[in-house]
Design a protein around this motif. Structure first.
Motif, mmCIF file in Angstrom:
data_model
loop_
_atom_site.group_PDB
_atom_site.id
_atom_site.type_symbol
_atom_site.label_atom_id
_atom_site.label_comp_id
_atom_site.label_asym_id
_atom_site.label_seq_id
_atom_site.Cartn_x
_atom_site.Cartn_y
_atom_site.Cartn_z
ATOM 1 N N GLY A 754 0.798 -1.214 0.000
ATOM 2 C CA GLY A 754 0.000 0.000 0.000
ATOM 3 C C GLY A 754 0.829 1.261 0.000
ATOM 4 N N PRO A 755 0.158 2.419 -0.082
ATOM 5 C CA PRO A 755 0.878 3.704 -0.129
ATOM 6 C C PRO A 755 1.551 4.065 1.191
ATOM 7 C CG PRO A 755 -1.501 4.048 -0.041
ATOM 8 C CD PRO A 755 -1.290 2.580 -0.227
ATOM 9 N N GLN A 756 1.142 3.447 2.300
ATOM 10 C CA GLN A 756 1.754 3.708 3.607
ATOM 11 C C GLN A 756 2.242 2.388 4.192
ATOM 12 O OE1 GLN A 756 -1.589 5.723 5.510
ATOM 13 N NE2 GLN A 756 -0.601 7.699 5.125
ATOM 14 N N PRO A 757 3.405 1.918 3.746
ATOM 15 C CA PRO A 757 3.887 0.602 4.166
ATOM 16 C C PRO A 757 4.318 0.594 5.626
ATOM 17 C CG PRO A 757 5.530 1.718 2.827
ATOM 18 C CD PRO A 757 4.298 2.561 2.782
ATOM 19 N N VAL A 758 4.606 -0.613 6.106
ATOM 20 C CA VAL A 758 5.022 -0.809 7.490
ATOM 21 C C VAL A 758 6.292 -0.017 7.792
ATOM 22 C CG1 VAL A 758 6.350 -2.861 6.838
ATOM 23 C CG2 VAL A 758 5.588 -2.601 9.193
ATOM 24 N N THR A 759 6.392 0.462 9.036
ATOM 25 C CA THR A 759 7.603 1.140 9.485
ATOM 26 C C THR A 759 8.630 0.100 9.903
ATOM 27 O OG1 THR A 759 6.312 3.038 10.271
ATOM 28 C CG2 THR A 759 8.549 2.771 11.152
ATOM 29 N N CYS A 760 9.793 0.154 9.309
ATOM 30 C CA CYS A 760 10.843 -0.820 9.579
ATOM 31 C C CYS A 760 11.850 -0.257 10.579
ATOM 32 C CB CYS A 760 11.547 -1.198 8.275
ATOM 33 S SG CYS A 760 10.446 -2.005 7.080
ATOM 34 N N PRO A 761 12.613 -1.127 11.231
ATOM 35 C CA PRO A 761 13.627 -0.656 12.186
ATOM 36 C C PRO A 761 14.578 0.356 11.560
ATOM 37 C CG PRO A 761 13.335 -3.014 12.398
ATOM 38 C CD PRO A 761 12.533 -2.601 11.198
ATOM 39 N N SER A 762 15.033 1.305 12.362
ATOM 40 C CA SER A 762 15.867 2.402 11.851
ATOM 41 C C SER A 762 17.190 1.914 11.284
ATOM 42 C CB SER A 762 16.122 3.423 12.970
ATOM 43 O OG SER A 762 16.747 2.791 14.090
ATOM 44 N N GLY A 763 17.662 0.776 11.750
ATOM 45 C CA GLY A 763 18.938 0.276 11.264
ATOM 46 C C GLY A 763 18.885 -0.309 9.855
ATOM 47 N N TRP A 764 17.684 -0.501 9.337
ATOM 48 C CA TRP A 764 17.551 -1.103 8.001
ATOM 49 C C TRP A 764 17.722 -0.019 6.933
ATOM 50 C CZ3 TRP A 764 12.984 -5.140 8.041
ATOM 51 C CH2 TRP A 764 13.210 -6.074 9.069
ATOM 52 N N THR A 765 18.856 0.593 6.916
ATOM 53 C CA THR A 765 19.067 1.723 6.005
ATOM 54 C C THR A 765 19.044 1.308 4.541
ATOM 55 O OG1 THR A 765 21.462 1.403 6.277
ATOM 56 C CG2 THR A 765 20.398 3.015 7.719
ATOM 57 N N ALA A 766 19.382 0.057 4.257
ATOM 58 C CA ALA A 766 19.384 -0.392 2.861
ATOM 59 C C ALA A 766 17.978 -0.445 2.282
ATOM 60 C CB ALA A 766 20.041 -1.764 2.744
ATOM 61 N N LEU A 767 16.966 -0.428 3.155
ATOM 62 C CA LEU A 767 15.594 -0.520 2.657
ATOM 63 C C LEU A 767 15.191 0.726 1.876
ATOM 64 C CD1 LEU A 767 12.960 -2.082 2.482
ATOM 65 C CD2 LEU A 767 12.300 -1.131 4.696
ATOM 66 N N ASP A 768 15.659 1.893 2.327
ATOM 67 C CA ASP A 768 15.318 3.119 1.600
ATOM 68 C C ASP A 768 15.858 3.071 0.171
ATOM 69 O OD1 ASP A 768 14.048 4.148 3.815
ATOM 70 O OD2 ASP A 768 15.838 5.187 4.551
ATOM 71 N N GLU A 769 17.097 2.624 0.044
ATOM 72 C CA GLU A 769 17.678 2.502 -1.292
ATOM 73 C C GLU A 769 16.942 1.451 -2.104
ATOM 74 O OE1 GLU A 769 21.937 1.333 -3.414
ATOM 75 O OE2 GLU A 769 21.820 1.619 -1.241
ATOM 76 N N ALA A 770 16.560 0.354 -1.437
ATOM 77 C CA ALA A 770 15.817 -0.701 -2.136
ATOM 78 C C ALA A 770 14.464 -0.192 -2.623
ATOM 79 C CB ALA A 770 15.620 -1.902 -1.217
ATOM 80 N N ALA A 771 13.818 0.644 -1.804
ATOM 81 C CA ALA A 771 12.528 1.195 -2.209
ATOM 82 C C ALA A 771 12.673 2.110 -3.412
ATOM 83 C CB ALA A 771 11.891 1.950 -1.038
ATOM 84 N N LEU A 772 13.735 2.912 -3.434
ATOM 85 C CA LEU A 772 13.981 3.779 -4.590
ATOM 86 C C LEU A 772 14.287 2.949 -5.828
ATOM 87 C CD1 LEU A 772 16.123 6.615 -2.944
ATOM 88 C CD2 LEU A 772 13.760 6.780 -3.744
ATOM 89 N N THR A 773 15.111 1.906 -5.643
ATOM 90 C CA THR A 773 15.418 1.014 -6.766
ATOM 91 C C THR A 773 14.166 0.345 -7.293
ATOM 92 O OG1 THR A 773 17.625 0.593 -5.879
ATOM 93 C CG2 THR A 773 16.764 -1.001 -7.471
ATOM 94 N N LEU A 774 13.297 -0.057 -6.362
ATOM 95 C CA LEU A 774 12.043 -0.697 -6.754
ATOM 96 C C LEU A 774 11.171 0.253 -7.556
ATOM 97 C CD1 LEU A 774 10.061 -3.111 -6.506
ATOM 98 C CD2 LEU A 774 9.208 -2.039 -4.407
ATOM 99 N N GLU A 775 11.047 1.474 -7.088
ATOM 100 C CA GLU A 775 10.211 2.443 -7.794
ATOM 101 C C GLU A 775 10.771 2.732 -9.182
ATOM 102 O OE1 GLU A 775 7.202 4.629 -8.940
ATOM 103 O OE2 GLU A 775 7.257 3.484 -7.065
ATOM 104 N N LYS A 776 12.097 2.842 -9.276
ATOM 105 C CA LYS A 776 12.715 3.061 -10.578
ATOM 106 C C LYS A 776 12.460 1.873 -11.498
ATOM 107 C CE LYS A 776 17.142 4.128 -12.781
ATOM 108 N NZ LYS A 776 18.598 4.398 -12.555
ATOM 109 N N SER A 777 12.589 0.656 -10.941
ATOM 110 C CA SER A 777 12.330 -0.544 -11.747
ATOM 111 C C SER A 777 10.894 -0.575 -12.224
ATOM 112 C CB SER A 777 12.642 -1.796 -10.915
ATOM 113 O OG SER A 777 12.213 -2.960 -11.581
#
Length: 819
Positions: A754-777
């Motif tokens: 959904g447009p407001q996904p689950v909040t992940c632990p702050s240490g999962w910094t790679a997730l932000d990059e993964a989300a951007l990569t996903l959106e670009k894909s």
């Protein structure tokens, strides 16, 4: 001076013979086939629209057939006749012979003349204008039949062709073309051009599409010499009209294109001999109250019987309605070949109960291998062999025409099951795309597991849904569950095509899961439904089992009895687990050894079929007795469930087979895939005896190593599922003890997709990059699909836009993704 010719003299087909099949006979053949196919390929709704459109000039069926018959009018030219100048000169005489002799030797210098399909359009347009048709109508009809070799004609192509006076033959040959058309009118007892109100004739794009498709298919069937033997130049045309009509009926009969005629009573219990579950009953009520065209989206857990609900709805929609005419068709689309095979069995069983003479077609790349391996191949006559379809052009056209009459391309058959690729091909600008559209136009289209498609396929599907709505095709979509945004997209696409303008549905996103969404021209709405006792209040315990402990833990679970499934995301993990299990099992006492089954998508069709058959016998649904008062005969099967067993496989276990296990071990996957896999645990309820220690539903997640920076998954998992979706899923499940179905399902889906996904632990910094990569894909995938897909359907859209900048129709999936 007016030079009259014998209209039997121009040859249409010759092959290697000196005995011609006159061009006018081929026109009569094609007309006769088109009249037979008018009811079988064209939907009742479009037949009604054609009847209304052609009413100013007469009866639609015969006029549509007439235009189909004119498709090769361009062969009445010096250039085409010169391809066999020896025959043409002998039959046509002077002055035609002089024009033919003046042309260059094409066998020596190569072809430089106008292809006859293009010349057909050049001849038909001014002829219709002279009869009184408007410029737009004349152009549209000319292009619709002139494009029968697969491509509609661009304006510059036609403009260039009009300048080729020499090989066209000038005014004399132009007059002969008009005489030819008017003689066909006379032979078929159609009104003289001066007696019809041509100025009132208006043909919209949807009707032109099916006219084009009908033209090509009728030409292919009429081009088979086995159907229409060459008649010779001395044929009695009046008698030949009657003979061709009989030959056409026999030719279509041999194709076994029998319209699907569901029984008059299409209620669920009458069709299947069992009481419907609540969701199935609700679908029955909706289809009983609403007329086609209709879109249904059914979201319900695995095992609720969505396939049967869809078949009941399709049968209801295909039944005759007042004034709509008889019968209909069905195409059932699935995401994979394995799911197609499963659906094929179920649909064949239903059809065989009521209409055993109707052969269900299976359409995917390994369908023949599957049917041979299953020893379920239907008796078929020798494949249709159209000849000389494009004698003056691309030889590949004849080969392509033949492919349309094989199992692999049998979308024209009344009832077919296959992969969703066959539907998506109808959305790509490609050769003969209008034939695909025509094949779908007379069917109810069911698309299973619609949640399973990536953005590329989903974008393509949205455009196909627009076109299906445009053609008034009823569509049924099935899913375990959908994000609200995706549900809105599907409804909007179909209704936009149906209504001709962008329609944003006002669907209630708060309706609880499971649910049914329906849409018509007048309304769209989502309503709640309920699950059966099988899926009511299912509490799935979630545990974690490290990779290194999985084999020993698994063997301990089944040591006291029970059947477990292990679903890995990659074949290499299946192979590793298989080897470890085989070694460990070999060390067990014989009485404690579980049976081991392995299945992946890389098995050969024969091996795959054999394994699937063993799995169905061991873990499939139990047989059920025939009900004495039921009108349908239930085919009984046998289940020989082993005392202890382990099945290891890839995603083919996720949705391809109706199997029941006591325990599930799974790699981490996006939440919707996990929900699908969870549906394989206790799928058949209490129908099978359960070991006491496995009485509770359990999902054991393996292959995940917890770290402060995020979950560590097996290598190459990211090539199967996007990291953003798997990590969000783990964020939801890492501390969760259980999943409740159906109560938790919708929330879990929205928190991953959904447009407001689950909040992940702050240490999962790679997730932000993964989300951007996903959106670009996703953006790139949508762009890639838009480069290929058909334009937005419009009532006044030029036909040339459907095949302009044509692409390969095989590009239904992103390159490198599994089929």
């Amino acid at each position: 001076m007016n030079h009259v010719i014998d209209l039997r003299a121009p040859w249409g087909k010759l092959g290697n013979s000196d005995v011609p099949h006159p061009l006018i006979c081929h026109a009569i053949d094609t007309m006769a086939v088109a009249e037979v196919l008018f009811d079988q390929l064209v939907s009742a709704r479009l037949r009604s629209k054609l009847t209304s459109a052609f009413s100013p000039i007469g009866e639609a069926r015969t006029w549509v057939a007439f235009f189909c018959g004119l498709h090769d009018l361009g062969k009445l030219s010096p250039a085409f006749q010169a391809l066999r100048a020896d025959v043409a000169v002998r039959l046509m005489g002077e002055p035609a012979a002089g024009a033919i002799r003046r042309l260059p030797d094409y066998k020596r210098v190569g072809r430089i003349d106008t292809p006859h399909g293009v010349l057909t359009a050049v001849r038909v347009e001014p002829m219709l204008r002279a009869w009184g048709a408007s410029l737009r109508t004349a152009q549209d009809l000319a292009n619709a039949i002139g494009g029968h070799h697969g491509f509609f004609l661009r304006s510059e192509t036609l403009r260039h062709a009009r300048g080729g006076v020499r090989d066209h033959g000038g005014d004399l040959w132009k007059d002969w073309c008009v005489e030819f058309a008017e003689h066909v009118l006379q032979l078929r007892n159609l009104p003289k051009p001066s007696e019809a109100a041509w100025a009132q004739l208006r043909i919209e794009t949807d009707l032109l599409v099916v006219l084009s498709g009908l033209t090509s298919v009728s030409d292919w069937i009429a081009s088979a010499e086995s159907n229409f033997p060459y008649a010779g130049a001395d044929v009695d045309l009046a008698a030949y009209v009657e003979r061709a009509a009989e030959q056409a009926r026999e030719a279509v009969r041999r194709l076994e294109w029998i319209p699907w005629e569901p029984p008059e009573e299409t209620r669920y219990k009458s069709l299947f001999g069992e009481d419907p579950r609540q969701m199935q009953f609700d679908v029955e009520q909706i289809t009983d109250e609403l007329d086609a065209p209709l879109m249904l989206i059914v979201e319900a857990p695995t095992g609720e019987g969505k396939t049967k609900a869809a078949l009941q709805a399709a049968a209801r929609l295909a039944r005759s309605r007042p004034g709509s005419g008889p019968g209909g068709g069905l195409y059932f689309a699935t995401p994979t070949r394995a799911t197609s095979n499963q659906a094929y069995r179920e649909i064949s069983e239903l059809i065989n109960r009521y209409q055993p003479e109707l052969a269900v077609k299976l359409l995917h790349s390994s369908a023949e291998d599957f049917l041979i391996a299953e020893r379920m191949r239907n008796r078929e006559d020798e494949a249709l062999q159209p000849s000389a379809v494009d004698q003056d052009g691309d030889p590949a056209v004849a080969a392509e025409a033949r492919e349309w009459f094989t199992r692999k391309r049998g979308l024209l058959a009344p009832v077919a099951v296959g992969t969703v690729d066959q539907v998506l091909m109808a959305g790509i600008r490609s050769r003969h795309v209008f034939v695909r559209m025509t094949g779908l136009s007379g069917k109810v289209v069911v698309i299973d597991e619609v949640h399973a498609y990536d953005p590329y396929m989903s974008t393509m599907l949205d455009r196909v849904l627009q076109w299906l709505g445009f053609l008034g095709v009823s569509v049924i979509l099935l899913s375990a569950t959908l994000p609200a945004r995706r549900r809105n997209d599907l409804v909007r696409s179909w209704r936009t095509g149906l209504l001709g303008h962008n329609m944003t549905p006002a669907l209630d996103a708060t309706v609880a899961y499971p649910r049914i969404t329906y849409a018509t021209a007048e309304t769209s709405q989502t309503v709640p439904t309920a699950v059966s006792g099988l899926n009511a209040d299912r509490r799935m315990t979630v545990i974690r089992v490290p990779d290194e402990d999985m084999v020993s833990w698994l063997l301990e679970q089944v040591r006291r009895g029970g059947c477990a499934a292990v679903v890995h995301n990659m074949v290499r993990r299946v192979e590793k687990t298989q080897a470890a299990l085989e070694e460990a099992i070999s060390r067990l006492p014989a009485e404690e050894r579980p049976e081991l089954y392995v299945i992946t998508g890389q098995l050969s069709a024969k091996a795959r079929s054999e394994v699937e058959d063993r799995l169905r016998r061991a873990f499939g649904p139990p047989s059920r007795e025939e009900e004495p008062d039921s009108p349908c005969k239930v085919r009984r099967g046998e289940v020989d469930r082993p005392a202890r067993a382990i099945v290891v496989g890839t995603q083919v276990l996720e949705s391809s087979l109706d199997l029941d296990f006591d325990l599930l071990v799974s790699d981490l996957a996006p939440i919707d895939s996990l929900i699908q896999r969870m549906g394989r645990v206790h799928r058949h309820g209490d129908a099978h005896p359960r070991p006491a220690h496995l009485a509770d539903l359990t999902l054991a997640i393996t292959g995940v190593e917890e770290t402060d920076k995020g979950p560590k998954l097996p290598p190459y998992t990211g090539s199967i599922y996007p990291k953003a979706f798997t990590w969000r899923t783990w964020a939801l499940l890492r501390d969760r003890k259980a999943i409740h179905s159906p109560g938790d399902v919708a929330e879990l889906i929205e928190k991953v997709y959904g447009p407001q996904p689950v909040t992940c632990p702050s240490g999962w910094t790679a997730l932000d990059e993964a989300a951007l990569t996903l959106e670009k894909s996703h953006t790139n995938q949508r762009f890639d699909a838009r480069v290929l897909y058909l334009p937005w359907p419009r009532r006044d859209m030029p036909l040339r836009d459907m095949t302009g900048r044509a692409e390969s129709s095989r590009q239904t999936r992103r390159e490198g993704r599994p089929s």
